[in-house]
Design a protein around this motif. Structure first.
Motif, PDB file in Angstrom:
ATOM      1  N   SER A  28       0.842  -1.205   0.000  1.00 30.22           N
ATOM      2  CA  SER A  28       0.000   0.000   0.000  1.00 30.22           C
ATOM      3  C   SER A  28       0.874   1.250   0.000  1.00 30.22           C
ATOM      4  N   TYR A  29       0.427   2.229  -0.791  1.00 29.36           N
ATOM      5  CA  TYR A  29       1.143   3.490  -0.939  1.00 29.36           C
ATOM      6  C   TYR A  29       0.176   4.650  -0.710  1.00 29.36           C
ATOM      7  N   ILE A  30       0.746   5.766  -0.273  1.00 28.63           N
ATOM      8  CA  ILE A  30       0.064   7.062  -0.342  1.00 28.63           C
ATOM      9  C   ILE A  30       0.871   7.941  -1.264  1.00 28.63           C
ATOM     10  N   PHE A  31       0.260   8.391  -2.355  1.00 28.09           N
ATOM     11  CA  PHE A  31       0.868   9.376  -3.248  1.00 28.09           C
ATOM     12  C   PHE A  31       0.295  10.731  -2.844  1.00 28.09           C
ATOM     13  N   SER A  32       1.103  11.536  -2.193  1.00 23.81           N
ATOM     14  CA  SER A  32       0.618  12.794  -1.611  1.00 23.81           C
ATOM     15  C   SER A  32       1.254  13.989  -2.302  1.00 23.81           C
ATOM     16  N   LYS A 128      -8.554  -2.770   7.758  1.00 24.46           N
ATOM     17  CA  LYS A 128      -8.259  -4.182   8.009  1.00 24.46           C
ATOM     18  C   LYS A 128      -7.499  -4.790   6.836  1.00 24.46           C
ATOM     19  N   THR A 129      -7.883  -4.401   5.608  1.00 23.12           N
ATOM     20  CA  THR A 129      -7.191  -4.924   4.426  1.00 23.12           C
ATOM     21  C   THR A 129      -5.767  -4.390   4.353  1.00 23.12           C
ATOM     22  N   LEU A 130      -5.570  -3.126   4.734  1.00 18.82           N
ATOM     23  CA  LEU A 130      -4.215  -2.571   4.741  1.00 18.82           C
ATOM     24  C   LEU A 130      -3.349  -3.251   5.804  1.00 18.82           C
ATOM     25  N   GLU A 131      -3.973  -3.682   6.894  1.00 17.63           N
ATOM     26  CA  GLU A 131      -3.220  -4.355   7.959  1.00 17.63           C
ATOM     27  C   GLU A 131      -2.859  -5.781   7.580  1.00 17.63           C
ATOM     28  N   GLU A 132      -3.776  -6.471   6.858  1.00 20.28           N
ATOM     29  CA  GLU A 132      -3.540  -7.862   6.468  1.00 20.28           C
ATOM     30  C   GLU A 132      -3.892  -8.036   4.987  1.00 20.28           C
ATOM     31  N   PRO A 133      -3.088  -7.454   4.091  1.00 17.97           N
ATOM     32  CA  PRO A 133      -3.430  -7.498   2.663  1.00 17.97           C
ATOM     33  C   PRO A 133      -3.137  -8.861   2.046  1.00 17.97           C
ATOM     34  N   PRO A 134      -3.929  -9.277   1.062  1.00 19.60           N
ATOM     35  CA  PRO A 134      -3.563 -10.461   0.285  1.00 19.60           C
ATOM     36  C   PRO A 134      -2.198 -10.241  -0.361  1.00 19.60           C
ATOM     37  N   GLU A 135      -1.440 -11.293  -0.534  1.00 23.03           N
ATOM     38  CA  GLU A 135      -0.060 -11.138  -1.011  1.00 23.03           C
ATOM     39  C   GLU A 135       0.033 -10.549  -2.411  1.00 23.03           C
ATOM     40  N   TYR A 136      -1.044 -10.655  -3.170  1.00 26.86           N
ATOM     41  CA  TYR A 136      -1.017 -10.206  -4.558  1.00 26.86           C
ATOM     42  C   TYR A 136      -1.532  -8.776  -4.754  1.00 26.86           C
ATOM     43  N   VAL A 138      -1.864  -4.579  -4.484  1.00 26.71           N
ATOM     44  CA  VAL A 138      -1.203  -3.287  -4.293  1.00 26.71           C
ATOM     45  C   VAL A 138      -2.297  -2.221  -4.316  1.00 26.71           C
ATOM     46  N   ILE A 139      -2.384  -1.443  -3.246  1.00 27.35           N
ATOM     47  CA  ILE A 139      -3.388  -0.381  -3.145  1.00 27.35           C
ATOM     48  C   ILE A 139      -2.663   0.956  -3.079  1.00 27.35           C
ATOM     49  N   ILE A 140      -3.060   1.889  -3.950  1.00 25.71           N
ATOM     50  CA  ILE A 140      -2.438   3.215  -4.004  1.00 25.71           C
ATOM     51  C   ILE A 140      -3.493   4.266  -3.689  1.00 25.71           C
ATOM     52  N   LEU A 141      -3.267   5.027  -2.620  1.00 28.62           N
ATOM     53  CA  LEU A 141      -4.146   6.132  -2.248  1.00 28.62           C
ATOM     54  C   LEU A 141      -3.543   7.421  -2.795  1.00 28.62           C
ATOM     55  N   ILE A 142      -4.315   8.144  -3.591  1.00 28.96           N
ATOM     56  CA  ILE A 142      -3.858   9.420  -4.150  1.00 28.96           C
ATOM     57  C   ILE A 142      -4.575  10.544  -3.413  1.00 28.96           C
ATOM     58  N   ASN A 151      -4.805   8.581  11.031  1.00 25.34           N
ATOM     59  CA  ASN A 151      -3.412   8.204  11.294  1.00 25.34           C
ATOM     60  C   ASN A 151      -3.155   6.721  11.080  1.00 25.34           C
ATOM     61  N   THR A 152      -4.133   5.883  11.423  1.00 28.00           N
ATOM     62  CA  THR A 152      -3.925   4.444  11.262  1.00 28.00           C
ATOM     63  C   THR A 152      -3.833   4.052   9.784  1.00 28.00           C
ATOM     64  N   ILE A 153      -4.514   4.770   8.918  1.00 33.34           N
ATOM     65  CA  ILE A 153      -4.361   4.543   7.469  1.00 33.34           C
ATOM     66  C   ILE A 153      -2.953   4.954   7.050  1.00 33.34           C
ATOM     67  N   LYS A 154      -2.536   6.139   7.471  1.00 34.52           N
ATOM     68  CA  LYS A 154      -1.217   6.652   7.066  1.00 34.52           C
ATOM     69  C   LYS A 154      -0.086   5.755   7.551  1.00 34.52           C
ATOM     70  N   SER A 155      -0.260   5.169   8.739  1.00 29.02           N
ATOM     71  CA  SER A 155       0.813   4.348   9.304  1.00 29.02           C
ATOM     72  C   SER A 155       0.961   3.010   8.588  1.00 29.02           C
ATOM     73  N   ARG A 156      -0.058   2.598   7.826  1.00 30.62           N
ATOM     74  CA  ARG A 156      -0.014   1.305   7.130  1.00 30.62           C
ATOM     75  C   ARG A 156       0.482   1.431   5.691  1.00 30.62           C
ATOM     76  N   CYS A 157       0.731   2.662   5.235  1.00 31.87           N
ATOM     77  CA  CYS A 157       1.097   2.883   3.831  1.00 31.87           C
ATOM     78  C   CYS A 157       2.495   3.485   3.719  1.00 31.87           C
ATOM     79  N   LEU A 158       3.164   3.184   2.624  1.00 34.23           N
ATOM     80  CA  LEU A 158       4.421   3.842   2.293  1.00 34.23           C
ATOM     81  C   LEU A 158       4.086   5.162   1.613  1.00 34.23           C
TER      82      LEU A 158
END
Length: 305
Positions: A28-32, A128-136, A138-142, A151-158
């Motif tokens: 998971s990524y955050i593109f900010s 919950k999905t960001l905490e335990e994502p399926p191995e396949y 990739v989720i990108i938040l723009i 904050n809990t969303i931000k802490s789970r993303c690069l």
């Protein structure tokens, strides 16, 4: 489209390419970063790279995955867009698909555009999905407003922070790709490093050309001539906030260039700010623009005496 065709933010592009080549792609990524600087385009290109079947030359643009993604028909790729806000039902529908295994590629990529519009309930549903994502997956938040993410969303993303584009990058892009010529320094300042803002200006190019001419005409001898040549501004009621911001950027730029005469441009900015207040209180539009132009003209020309 390839990364090479997307201007700016080369450091981030190189980081994503490295992650792909070293098989170290995050789940998971955050593109900010601010609106209109290429976050979504880079996210789509990154998705195409991840999903490409030709891993040695990704994105190849020729495999089944690349072709179907180009045609908005790739089952392993989806973009979630807000309808005003992104509500919990949209995220639930997305997550139902997330847990289905990929069909074409070995991964799935989901982009959440304008992620800051997710309601708190939607964000908690995604968590919950960001905490335990399926191995396949990739989720990108723009996002253009990261502070709206919990904050809990931000802490789970690069998080990758995108920078505004350089003025010369925007100018070259507009001239080469959109035949947008004679881009002034004031226009570049109003773009604030955003291609998105530049495209909005191009959509109203006649209006902005008229603004440029009006700003230059404040030094003319006749205030009547000034008003007569400002017809597009009188017709630009729907864009008046952008017009007045353009005025302010121009006067601020002139104040910096003419330091010894900066006071007159400061006064002009004060007149613009007063105009904004009058319009909020529903003053007669044409009369308010009359006062704006006349008062600025008088202020700038009084210094000649």
């Amino acid at each position: 489209m390839s990364f090479e065709k997307i201007i700016g933010n080369n450091k981030i592009k190189n980081e994503l390419i490295k992650a792909f080549r070293t098989n170290s792609i995050a789940h998971s990524y955050i593109f900010s970063g601010q609106y209109g600087i290429g976050k979504k385009q880079i996210a789509i290109e990154f998705a195409k790279m991840i999903l490409c079947l030709n891993k040695d030359n990704a994105p190849c643009g020729e495999c089944k995955s690349c072709l179907e993604l180009e045609n908005d028909n790739n089952p392993d790729f989806n973009i979630i867009k807000p309808d005003g806000k992104i509500k919990i039902d949209q995220i639930r529908q997305m997550l139902e698909k997330v847990y289905e295994k990929p069909i074409i590629s070995d991964k799935k990529v989901y982009i959440i555009d304008d992620a800051e519009t997710m309601t708190v309930e939607a964000q908690n549903c995604l968590l919950k999905t960001l905490e335990e994502p399926p191995e396949y997956i990739v989720i990108i938040l723009i996002t253009s407003n990261e502070s709206n993410l919990i904050n809990t969303i931000k802490s789970r993303c690069l998080k990758l922070t995108f920078n505004p584009l350089e003025n010369n990058e925007i100018k070259q892009y507009l001239e080469k790709n959109l035949d947008f010529q004679n881009v002034s320094e004031t226009m570049l300042e109003i773009f604030e490093g955003s291609i998105g803002k530049a495209l909005k200006v191009k959509e109203n190019q006649e209006l902005y050309n008229n603004i440029e001419a009006t700003l230059r005409n404040f030094s003319c001898e006749s205030v009547i001539e000034l008003i007569n040549n400002a017809s597009e501004i009188y017709k630009g009621k729907e864009n008046i906030n952008e017009i007045l911001e353009y005025f302010n950027i121009y006067f601020l730029k002139k104040a910096k260039e003419e330091y010894n005469n900066a006071s007159k441009y400061v006064k002009a900015i004060e007149i613009v700010e007063d105009t904004k207040k009058r319009l909020v209180y529903n003053s007669n539009y044409d009369m308010t623009i009359d006062n704006l132009l006349i008062n600025i003209w008088e202020e700038l020309n009084s210094w000649k005496q």
